[in-house]
Design a protein around this motif. Structure first.
Motif, PDB file in Angstrom:
ATOM      1  N   PRO A 138      -8.917  -7.963  -3.638  1.00  0.00           N
ATOM      2  CA  PRO A 138      -8.579  -7.255  -2.241  1.00  0.00           C
ATOM      3  C   PRO A 138      -9.214  -7.520  -1.232  1.00  0.00           C
ATOM      4  O   PRO A 138     -10.408  -7.948  -1.179  1.00  0.00           O
ATOM      5  N   LEU A 139      -8.499  -7.501  -0.121  1.00  0.00           N
ATOM      6  CA  LEU A 139      -9.273  -7.754   1.139  1.00  0.00           C
ATOM      7  C   LEU A 139      -9.778  -6.415   1.834  1.00  0.00           C
ATOM      8  O   LEU A 139      -8.945  -5.218   1.495  1.00  0.00           O
ATOM      9  N   ASN A 140     -11.050  -6.248   2.179  1.00  0.00           N
ATOM     10  CA  ASN A 140     -11.502  -4.872   2.737  1.00  0.00           C
ATOM     11  C   ASN A 140     -11.200  -4.654   4.127  1.00  0.00           C
ATOM     12  O   ASN A 140     -12.130  -4.864   5.132  1.00  0.00           O
ATOM     13  N   ILE A 141      -9.748  -4.574   4.409  1.00  0.00           N
ATOM     14  CA  ILE A 141      -9.475  -4.582   5.811  1.00  0.00           C
ATOM     15  C   ILE A 141      -8.489  -3.308   6.060  1.00  0.00           C
ATOM     16  O   ILE A 141      -7.736  -2.956   5.061  1.00  0.00           O
ATOM     17  N   PRO A 142      -9.179  -2.433   6.764  1.00  0.00           N
ATOM     18  CA  PRO A 142      -8.085  -1.058   7.141  1.00  0.00           C
ATOM     19  C   PRO A 142      -6.706  -1.478   7.323  1.00  0.00           C
ATOM     20  O   PRO A 142      -6.488  -2.278   7.989  1.00  0.00           O
ATOM     21  N   ILE A 143      -5.764  -0.636   6.993  1.00  0.00           N
ATOM     22  CA  ILE A 143      -4.466  -0.534   6.964  1.00  0.00           C
ATOM     23  C   ILE A 143      -4.090   0.009   8.625  1.00  0.00           C
ATOM     24  O   ILE A 143      -4.439   1.301   8.683  1.00  0.00           O
ATOM     25  N   HIS A 144      -3.301  -0.757   9.311  1.00  0.00           N
ATOM     26  CA  HIS A 144      -2.573  -0.169  10.250  1.00  0.00           C
ATOM     27  C   HIS A 144      -1.397  -1.019  10.941  1.00  0.00           C
ATOM     28  O   HIS A 144      -1.219  -2.045  10.655  1.00  0.00           O
ATOM     29  N   ALA A 145      -0.385  -0.272  11.168  1.00  0.00           N
ATOM     30  CA  ALA A 145       0.919  -0.983  11.529  1.00  0.00           C
ATOM     31  C   ALA A 145       0.701  -2.119  12.580  1.00  0.00           C
ATOM     32  O   ALA A 145       0.171  -1.764  13.898  1.00  0.00           O
ATOM     33  N   ASN A 146       1.054  -3.278  12.323  1.00  0.00           N
ATOM     34  CA  ASN A 146       1.176  -4.256  13.451  1.00  0.00           C
ATOM     35  C   ASN A 146       1.997  -5.133  13.409  1.00  0.00           C
ATOM     36  O   ASN A 146       2.125  -6.059  12.511  1.00  0.00           O
ATOM     37  N   ARG A 147       3.192  -5.184  14.289  1.00  0.00           N
ATOM     38  CA  ARG A 147       4.364  -6.195  14.141  1.00  0.00           C
ATOM     39  C   ARG A 147       4.228  -7.517  14.994  1.00  0.00           C
ATOM     40  O   ARG A 147       4.918  -8.313  14.775  1.00  0.00           O
ATOM     41  N   THR A 148       3.100  -7.524  15.970  1.00  0.00           N
ATOM     42  CA  THR A 148       2.993  -8.560  16.751  1.00  0.00           C
ATOM     43  C   THR A 148       2.162  -9.621  16.304  1.00  0.00           C
ATOM     44  O   THR A 148       2.055 -10.650  16.518  1.00  0.00           O
ATOM     45  N   GLY A 149       1.391  -9.418  15.277  1.00  0.00           N
ATOM     46  CA  GLY A 149       0.528 -10.243  14.466  1.00  0.00           C
ATOM     47  C   GLY A 149      -0.833 -10.283  15.140  1.00  0.00           C
ATOM     48  O   GLY A 149      -1.142 -10.004  16.221  1.00  0.00           O
ATOM     49  N   GLU A 150      -1.914 -10.443  14.111  1.00  0.00           N
ATOM     50  CA  GLU A 150      -3.372 -10.621  14.570  1.00  0.00           C
ATOM     51  C   GLU A 150      -3.902 -11.592  13.617  1.00  0.00           C
ATOM     52  O   GLU A 150      -3.544 -11.658  12.253  1.00  0.00           O
ATOM     53  N   THR A 151      -5.195 -11.980  14.080  1.00  0.00           N
ATOM     54  CA  THR A 151      -6.038 -12.989  13.536  1.00  0.00           C
ATOM     55  C   THR A 151      -7.112 -11.967  12.883  1.00  0.00           C
ATOM     56  O   THR A 151      -7.852 -11.358  13.884  1.00  0.00           O
ATOM     57  N   VAL A 152      -7.455 -12.167  11.511  1.00  0.00           N
ATOM     58  CA  VAL A 152      -8.511 -11.399  11.175  1.00  0.00           C
ATOM     59  C   VAL A 152      -9.302 -12.328  10.179  1.00  0.00           C
ATOM     60  O   VAL A 152      -9.011 -13.491   9.878  1.00  0.00           O
ATOM     61  N   ARG A 153     -10.814 -11.985  10.224  1.00  0.00           N
ATOM     62  CA  ARG A 153     -11.896 -13.048   9.751  1.00  0.00           C
ATOM     63  C   ARG A 153     -12.530 -12.064   8.267  1.00  0.00           C
ATOM     64  O   ARG A 153     -12.944 -11.030   8.530  1.00  0.00           O
ATOM     65  N   VAL A 167       6.913   8.351   5.011  1.00  0.00           N
ATOM     66  CA  VAL A 167       6.511   6.927   5.034  1.00  0.00           C
ATOM     67  C   VAL A 167       6.353   6.624   3.631  1.00  0.00           C
ATOM     68  O   VAL A 167       5.635   7.241   2.728  1.00  0.00           O
ATOM     69  N   LEU A 168       6.972   5.735   2.883  1.00  0.00           N
ATOM     70  CA  LEU A 168       6.866   4.969   1.826  1.00  0.00           C
ATOM     71  C   LEU A 168       5.661   4.204   1.228  1.00  0.00           C
ATOM     72  O   LEU A 168       5.355   4.112   0.390  1.00  0.00           O
ATOM     73  N   GLY A 169       5.289   3.558   2.577  1.00  0.00           N
ATOM     74  CA  GLY A 169       4.243   2.729   2.329  1.00  0.00           C
ATOM     75  C   GLY A 169       3.875   1.742   3.324  1.00  0.00           C
ATOM     76  O   GLY A 169       4.493   1.896   4.184  1.00  0.00           O
ATOM     77  N   TYR A 170       3.184   0.940   3.076  1.00  0.00           N
ATOM     78  CA  TYR A 170       2.686  -0.448   4.094  1.00  0.00           C
ATOM     79  C   TYR A 170       2.918  -1.615   3.539  1.00  0.00           C
ATOM     80  O   TYR A 170       2.417  -1.964   2.289  1.00  0.00           O
ATOM     81  N   PHE A 191       0.628  -1.057  -0.072  1.00  0.00           N
ATOM     82  CA  PHE A 191       0.141   0.092   0.159  1.00  0.00           C
ATOM     83  C   PHE A 191       0.802   1.295   0.000  1.00  0.00           C
ATOM     84  O   PHE A 191       2.103   1.209   0.585  1.00  0.00           O
ATOM     85  N   ASN A 192       0.343   2.227  -0.604  1.00  0.00           N
ATOM     86  CA  ASN A 192       0.917   3.548  -0.395  1.00  0.00           C
ATOM     87  C   ASN A 192       0.996   4.351   0.907  1.00  0.00           C
ATOM     88  O   ASN A 192       0.122   3.810   1.705  1.00  0.00           O
ATOM     89  N   SER A 193       1.418   5.586   0.920  1.00  0.00           N
ATOM     90  CA  SER A 193       1.346   5.973   2.183  1.00  0.00           C
ATOM     91  C   SER A 193       0.021   6.528   2.664  1.00  0.00           C
ATOM     92  O   SER A 193      -0.207   6.715   3.864  1.00  0.00           O
ATOM     93  N   THR A 194      -0.963   6.636   1.782  1.00  0.00           N
ATOM     94  CA  THR A 194      -2.277   6.973   1.968  1.00  0.00           C
ATOM     95  C   THR A 194      -3.288   5.652   2.116  1.00  0.00           C
ATOM     96  O   THR A 194      -4.495   5.939   2.314  1.00  0.00           O
ATOM     97  N   GLY A 195      -2.642   4.432   2.166  1.00  0.00           N
ATOM     98  CA  GLY A 195      -3.574   3.314   2.480  1.00  0.00           C
ATOM     99  C   GLY A 195      -3.871   2.874   1.006  1.00  0.00           C
ATOM    100  O   GLY A 195      -4.938   1.808   0.964  1.00  0.00           O
ATOM    101  N   GLU A 196      -3.530   3.287  -0.051  1.00  0.00           N
ATOM    102  CA  GLU A 196      -4.139   2.629  -1.413  1.00  0.00           C
ATOM    103  C   GLU A 196      -3.552   1.387  -1.888  1.00  0.00           C
ATOM    104  O   GLU A 196      -2.383   1.292  -1.729  1.00  0.00           O
TER     105      GLU A 196
END
Length: 471
Positions: free
Chosen positions: A106-121, A150-153, A92-97
């Motif tokens: 594509p997955l309709n999941i909002p972008i947020h930084a997370n390095r610990t790992g999460e489970t999504v459905r 920020v270059l992207g995600y 994703f670019n810096s704006t979340g695109e």
């Protein structure tokens, strides 16, 4: 009653074991599951580090302060590598695109930084996109920065079934293992509870037998006492007490007296055995010269032996000639014990020998001392012992009766019941407690009692008593 208790014990064994196994299996399952999750998170973090190092960063319009990611150059080689590991990459670019993805939709999941790992459905919605429930993914999102820009995600996803599938299989294996283990414990619990109930059952049977025998022995004299008292009362009520019937009245009272004495002796014997069994007897032991004790008992039994025409003798085995200590010679046959109990012990043994020896027979009592190194006996003792043998030339005891000889109320003669005539006239009729009392006294003195017998030839009782009781 015992079967119900056995079932309860087996159920308790099984229930407690099942609870412990469930707790153990739950702990193992949670540990394995958390280990699988950690391994997936480590894999995702490792992929993020590799991809992050392989990113191609370029300047924007020759501006040294502005950078961008060359998506095609950066992800061309990584796509095939991560696909083999069932890992999906999204950029994703810096704006979340979303700019690049290995996922077809594509997955309709909002972008947020997370390095610990999460489970999504996520699920596929009506418009062809993925919704908020359904497919499970394990994700890590890394924010890529250059300085303060920020270059992207970079988002890395892994299917959650890589955790649930082995976890579910492991749970099934644990359930099967617990099921078979509980069955095994139930069978073992039933077997062990049976073993545990065996001595209780044996004690209960002995108690039932003891109660039945005691009731039988007490019922006969009580019935006879009641009968004689009723006859005596009838004589007083319906007749005048004259000289012609006074002798009959006196005889009935003597029968009552004799039966009462017998009943009192039986009660005293039962009380003695009960005290010995419970350990409530607080006897004070003192030095007892056993030779003098046996001389006294033999003299008391000599009258009965003379009446029956039986030869009763006492033999004291002299100490060896090598023994010269005056103090030891004086106390050669002395031991520490209870005088009254020892008198009762040898009175029972000698009277039994006289009772079952026919006229013209012999009863011999022998006393000798066994030193620790004595070779007369096949058994070696750690301390000096006194050995007493009561031998007779009587009718003997059958071999099959020897194991039960010291049981309470047991008689070798199968005719164990007493007729009213015998019970009222025979003074030699016993209650079957004499040998049981003898054994209790010997055990109370930490000794041993044995019997050797041959039918038609005679019987020998061997009593071995330690000189000093072990503290």
């Amino acid at each position: 009653m015992f079967q119900a208790t056995r079932r309860r014990l087996a159920l308790w064994y099984t229930a407690i074991t099942a609870v412990l196994l469930l707790l153990f299996a739950s702990g193992v399952y949670l540990y394995v599951r958390s280990t699988l999750v950690e391994r997936i998170d480590d894999t995702l973090n490792h992929v993020v580090e590799i991809v992050e190092r392989s990113l191609v960063i370029e300047t924007v319009n020759s501006d040294v302060d502005q950078f961008r990611i060359n998506v095609e150059a950066s992800f061309r080689n990584n796509a095939e590598t991560v696909e083999d590991d069932h890992i999906d990459l999204e950029w994703f670019n810096s704006t979340g695109e979303l700019l690049w993805s290995t996922i077809s939709e594509p997955l309709n999941i909002p972008i947020h930084a997370n390095r610990t790992g999460e489970t999504v459905r996520v699920v596929k919605g009506e418009n062809g996109t993925w919704g908020d429930s359904g497919l499970l993914l394990r994700q890590i999102t890394q924010r890529v920065e250059m300085g303060r820009q920020v270059l992207g995600y970079l988002r890395v996803s892994h299917p959650w079934f890589e955790v649930t599938k082995p976890s579910r299989q492991f749970m099934v294996d644990l359930a099967l293992g617990i099921f078979f283990m509980v069955l095994s414990v139930a069978a073992s619990g039933w077997f062990l509870s049976g073993k545990a109930m065996e001595p209780v059952g044996e004690s209960y049977q002995r108690l039932k037998q003891f109660t039945a025998d005691a009731s039988h022995e007490l019922r006969s004299p009580i019935t006879l006492i009641q009968t004689n008292v009723q006859v005596a009362l009838a004589d007083l009520e319906w007749r005048e007490v004259e000289a012609t019937n006074s002798s009959n009245y006196r005889q009935q009272l003597k029968v009552v007296e004799r039966l009462t004495q017998r009943l009192g002796k039986l009660v005293n014997d039962l009380l003695f055995l009960a005290r010995q069994d419970s350990g409530s007897s607080k006897d004070i032991f003192s030095p007892c010269p056993l030779d003098a004790l046996l001389i006294e008992v033999v003299e008391e039994q000599q009258l009965l032996a003379t009446e029956k025409g039986i030869t009763l003798t006492l033999e004291l085995v002299d100490p060896p000639a090598s023994e010269t200590s005056p103090e030891l010679l004086e106390n050669w046959f002395a031991l520490v014990g209870k005088w009254d109990q020892l008198v009762r012990l040898f009175t029972n043994l000698i009277s039994n020998a006289l009772q079952y020896t026919p006229t013209g027979g012999r009863v011999n009592v022998e006393l000798l001392r066994l030193e620790a190194s004595n070779r007369v006996s096949r058994i070696r003792y750690s301390t000096p012992q006194l050995q007493i043998k009561v031998s007779d030339t009587g009718i003997g005891i059958p071999t099959e009766a020897l194991p039960r000889l010291f049981d309470r109320f047991y008689r070798v003669d199968p005719a164990r019941t007493h007729t009213p005539e015998n019970a009222a006239t025979e003074s030699t009729t016993g209650s079957g407690l004499g040998l049981a009392i003898a054994q209790a006294i010997v055990e109370h003195h930490e000794g041993q009692i044995q019997v050797e017998s041959t039918v038609g030839e005679g019987t020998t009782f061997i009593v071995t008593l330690p000189i000093n009781l072990e503290s």
